[in-house]
Design a protein around this motif. Structure first.
Motif, PDB file in Angstrom:
ATOM      1  N   MET A 104      70.706 -39.747  88.990  1.00  0.00           N
ATOM      2  CA  MET A 104      71.801 -39.416  89.058  1.00  0.00           C
ATOM      3  C   MET A 104      72.124 -37.998  89.752  1.00  0.00           C
ATOM      4  SD  MET A 104      71.577 -37.331  85.369  1.00  0.00           S
ATOM      5  CE  MET A 104      70.594 -36.035  85.473  1.00  0.00           C
ATOM      6  N   LYS A 105      72.804 -37.854  90.595  1.00  0.00           N
ATOM      7  CA  LYS A 105      73.431 -36.329  91.269  1.00  0.00           C
ATOM      8  C   LYS A 105      72.768 -34.765  90.732  1.00  0.00           C
ATOM      9  CE  LYS A 105      76.328 -38.113  95.174  1.00  0.00           C
ATOM     10  NZ  LYS A 105      77.638 -37.876  95.283  1.00  0.00           N
ATOM     11  N   ILE A 106      73.405 -34.032  91.211  1.00  0.00           N
ATOM     12  CA  ILE A 106      72.710 -32.754  90.971  1.00  0.00           C
ATOM     13  C   ILE A 106      74.342 -32.283  90.242  1.00  0.00           C
ATOM     14  CG2 ILE A 106      72.070 -30.885  91.468  1.00  0.00           C
ATOM     15  CD1 ILE A 106      69.490 -32.636  92.968  1.00  0.00           C
ATOM     16  N   LYS A 107      74.300 -32.099  89.928  1.00  0.00           N
ATOM     17  CA  LYS A 107      75.649 -31.370  89.955  1.00  0.00           C
ATOM     18  C   LYS A 107      76.299 -30.295  90.483  1.00  0.00           C
ATOM     19  CE  LYS A 107      79.173 -29.466  86.734  1.00  0.00           C
ATOM     20  NZ  LYS A 107      80.346 -30.297  86.236  1.00  0.00           N
ATOM     21  N   LYS A 108      75.094 -29.219  90.457  1.00  0.00           N
ATOM     22  CA  LYS A 108      75.703 -27.459  91.732  1.00  0.00           C
ATOM     23  C   LYS A 108      74.382 -27.192  92.702  1.00  0.00           C
ATOM     24  CE  LYS A 108      77.426 -24.212  90.051  1.00  0.00           C
ATOM     25  NZ  LYS A 108      77.924 -22.606  88.852  1.00  0.00           N
ATOM     26  N   GLY A 109      74.435 -27.819  93.595  1.00  0.00           N
ATOM     27  CA  GLY A 109      73.650 -27.812  95.460  1.00  0.00           C
ATOM     28  C   GLY A 109      74.009 -26.589  95.847  1.00  0.00           C
TER      29      GLY A 109
ATOM     30  N   CYS B  48      74.346 -34.356  95.689  1.00  0.00           N
ATOM     31  CA  CYS B  48      74.917 -33.374  94.613  1.00  0.00           C
ATOM     32  C   CYS B  48      76.626 -33.750  94.261  1.00  0.00           C
ATOM     33  CB  CYS B  48      74.774 -31.622  94.565  1.00  0.00           C
ATOM     34  SG  CYS B  48      74.890 -31.302  96.000  1.00  0.00           S
ATOM     35  N   ASP B  49      76.963 -33.326  93.528  1.00  0.00           N
ATOM     36  CA  ASP B  49      78.390 -33.357  92.619  1.00  0.00           C
ATOM     37  C   ASP B  49      79.020 -31.688  93.616  1.00  0.00           C
ATOM     38  OD1 ASP B  49      78.085 -35.045  91.565  1.00  0.00           O
ATOM     39  OD2 ASP B  49      78.418 -33.621  90.087  1.00  0.00           O
ATOM     40  N   THR B  50      78.913 -30.748  94.145  1.00  0.00           N
ATOM     41  CA  THR B  50      79.661 -29.624  94.990  1.00  0.00           C
ATOM     42  C   THR B  50      78.155 -28.791  95.159  1.00  0.00           C
ATOM     43  OG1 THR B  50      79.363 -28.185  92.976  1.00  0.00           O
ATOM     44  CG2 THR B  50      81.265 -29.295  93.114  1.00  0.00           C
ATOM     45  N   LEU B  51      78.622 -28.812  97.500  1.00  0.00           N
ATOM     46  CA  LEU B  51      77.784 -28.224  98.041  1.00  0.00           C
ATOM     47  C   LEU B  51      78.448 -26.366  98.077  1.00  0.00           C
ATOM     48  CD1 LEU B  51      74.483 -27.863  98.407  1.00  0.00           C
ATOM     49  CD2 LEU B  51      76.460 -28.444 100.849  1.00  0.00           C
ATOM     50  N   THR B  52      77.467 -25.233  97.945  1.00  0.00           N
ATOM     51  CA  THR B  52      77.442 -24.295  98.100  1.00  0.00           C
ATOM     52  C   THR B  52      76.660 -23.492  99.323  1.00  0.00           C
ATOM     53  OG1 THR B  52      78.439 -23.042  95.948  1.00  0.00           O
ATOM     54  CG2 THR B  52      77.895 -21.619  97.405  1.00  0.00           C
ATOM     55  N   VAL B  53      77.543 -23.346 100.079  1.00  0.00           N
ATOM     56  CA  VAL B  53      76.579 -23.046 102.001  1.00  0.00           C
ATOM     57  C   VAL B  53      76.877 -21.967 101.937  1.00  0.00           C
ATOM     58  CG1 VAL B  53      76.569 -23.549 103.961  1.00  0.00           C
ATOM     59  CG2 VAL B  53      77.810 -25.445 102.077  1.00  0.00           C
ATOM     60  N   VAL B  54      75.445 -21.160 102.136  1.00  0.00           N
ATOM     61  CA  VAL B  54      75.813 -19.891 101.994  1.00  0.00           C
ATOM     62  C   VAL B  54      75.089 -19.303 103.729  1.00  0.00           C
ATOM     63  CG1 VAL B  54      74.144 -17.673 101.490  1.00  0.00           C
ATOM     64  CG2 VAL B  54      74.538 -19.643  99.782  1.00  0.00           C
ATOM     65  N   VAL B  55      75.701 -18.282 104.262  1.00  0.00           N
ATOM     66  CA  VAL B  55      75.585 -18.157 105.690  1.00  0.00           C
ATOM     67  C   VAL B  55      75.090 -17.316 105.670  1.00  0.00           C
ATOM     68  CG1 VAL B  55      77.020 -18.076 108.023  1.00  0.00           C
ATOM     69  CG2 VAL B  55      77.677 -19.868 105.792  1.00  0.00           C
ATOM     70  N   ALA B  56      73.903 -16.481 106.506  1.00  0.00           N
ATOM     71  CA  ALA B  56      73.471 -15.478 106.305  1.00  0.00           C
ATOM     72  C   ALA B  56      74.338 -14.696 106.782  1.00  0.00           C
ATOM     73  CB  ALA B  56      71.660 -15.658 107.369  1.00  0.00           C
ATOM     74  N   ARG B  57      73.676 -13.359 107.146  1.00  0.00           N
ATOM     75  CA  ARG B  57      74.961 -11.939 107.311  1.00  0.00           C
ATOM     76  C   ARG B  57      74.767 -11.598 108.423  1.00  0.00           C
ATOM     77  NH1 ARG B  57      79.290 -10.083 103.949  1.00  0.00           N
ATOM     78  NH2 ARG B  57      79.369 -10.672 101.973  1.00  0.00           N
TER      79      ARG B  57
ATOM     80  N   ASP C  82      71.823 -25.627  90.419  1.00  0.00           N
ATOM     81  CA  ASP C  82      71.544 -26.786  89.187  1.00  0.00           C
ATOM     82  C   ASP C  82      70.430 -26.537  90.757  1.00  0.00           C
ATOM     83  OD1 ASP C  82      72.776 -26.838  87.133  1.00  0.00           O
ATOM     84  OD2 ASP C  82      74.092 -28.212  88.857  1.00  0.00           O
ATOM     85  N   CYS C  83      69.959 -26.863  92.231  1.00  0.00           N
ATOM     86  CA  CYS C  83      68.985 -27.282  93.337  1.00  0.00           C
ATOM     87  C   CYS C  83      69.558 -26.203  94.211  1.00  0.00           C
ATOM     88  CB  CYS C  83      69.016 -28.215  93.219  1.00  0.00           C
ATOM     89  SG  CYS C  83      68.170 -28.842  94.298  1.00  0.00           S
ATOM     90  N   VAL C  84      68.351 -25.877  95.583  1.00  0.00           N
ATOM     91  CA  VAL C  84      68.317 -25.299  95.712  1.00  0.00           C
ATOM     92  C   VAL C  84      67.997 -26.225  96.559  1.00  0.00           C
ATOM     93  CG1 VAL C  84      68.138 -23.083  97.728  1.00  0.00           C
ATOM     94  CG2 VAL C  84      69.105 -23.023  95.474  1.00  0.00           C
ATOM     95  N   PHE C  85      68.500 -26.284  97.934  1.00  0.00           N
ATOM     96  CA  PHE C  85      68.118 -27.774  99.495  1.00  0.00           C
ATOM     97  C   PHE C  85      67.358 -26.058 100.729  1.00  0.00           C
ATOM     98  CE2 PHE C  85      71.497 -29.681  96.883  1.00  0.00           C
ATOM     99  CZ  PHE C  85      70.331 -31.100  95.932  1.00  0.00           C
ATOM    100  N   LEU C  86      65.991 -27.062 100.287  1.00  0.00           N
ATOM    101  CA  LEU C  86      65.423 -26.053 102.165  1.00  0.00           C
ATOM    102  C   LEU C  86      65.555 -27.206 103.022  1.00  0.00           C
ATOM    103  CD1 LEU C  86      62.468 -23.968  99.764  1.00  0.00           C
ATOM    104  CD2 LEU C  86      65.303 -23.378 100.014  1.00  0.00           C
TER     105      LEU C  86
END
Length: 106
Positions: A1-6, A30-39, A90-94
């Motif tokens: 089962m896929k994670i919804k929001k990564g 995951c279904d959607t991935l948010t990529v956070v770019v460091a300032r 739902d999950c933070v990938f490291l």
């Protein structure tokens, strides 16, 4: 089962194959991935130097790589976690080098 929001965090300075692999792998889980770019200011504080590319250029590089990613800039203050609260992953990938980030997230 896929994670919804990564979510992933990174500097992504000099976008390279390692970044691509990490993002592709996280995205496949995951279904959607948010990529956070460091300032830029946070990179300077964490690494002791300014990134080679500006936060805008780094954000653009990630967005160009996969337009389906939701690419955002990180918090202005390290440890604020506003971006996590705002996007509620739902999950933070490291990445392999993000042990401290994992510990900080709890």
């Amino acid at each position: 089962m896929k994670i919804k929001k990564g979510m992933v965090f990174g500097v992504f300075d000099g976008f390279h194959e390692g970044h691509r692999f990490f993002l592709e792998k996280a995205s496949s889980l995951c279904d959607t991935l948010t990529v956070v770019v460091a300032r830029d200011s946070v990179v300077h504080m964490l690494k002791g130097h300014t990134p080679r590319q500006s936060e805008g250029k780094r954000t653009e590089a990630v967005a160009r790589f996969n337009p389906k990613f939701f690419v955002v800039l990180g918090d202005k203050k390290e440890g604020a976690w506003e971006v996590v609260r705002a996007h509620k992953p739902d999950c933070v990938f490291l990445g392999y080098d993000q042990k401290a980030l994992g510990e900080a997230l709890g």
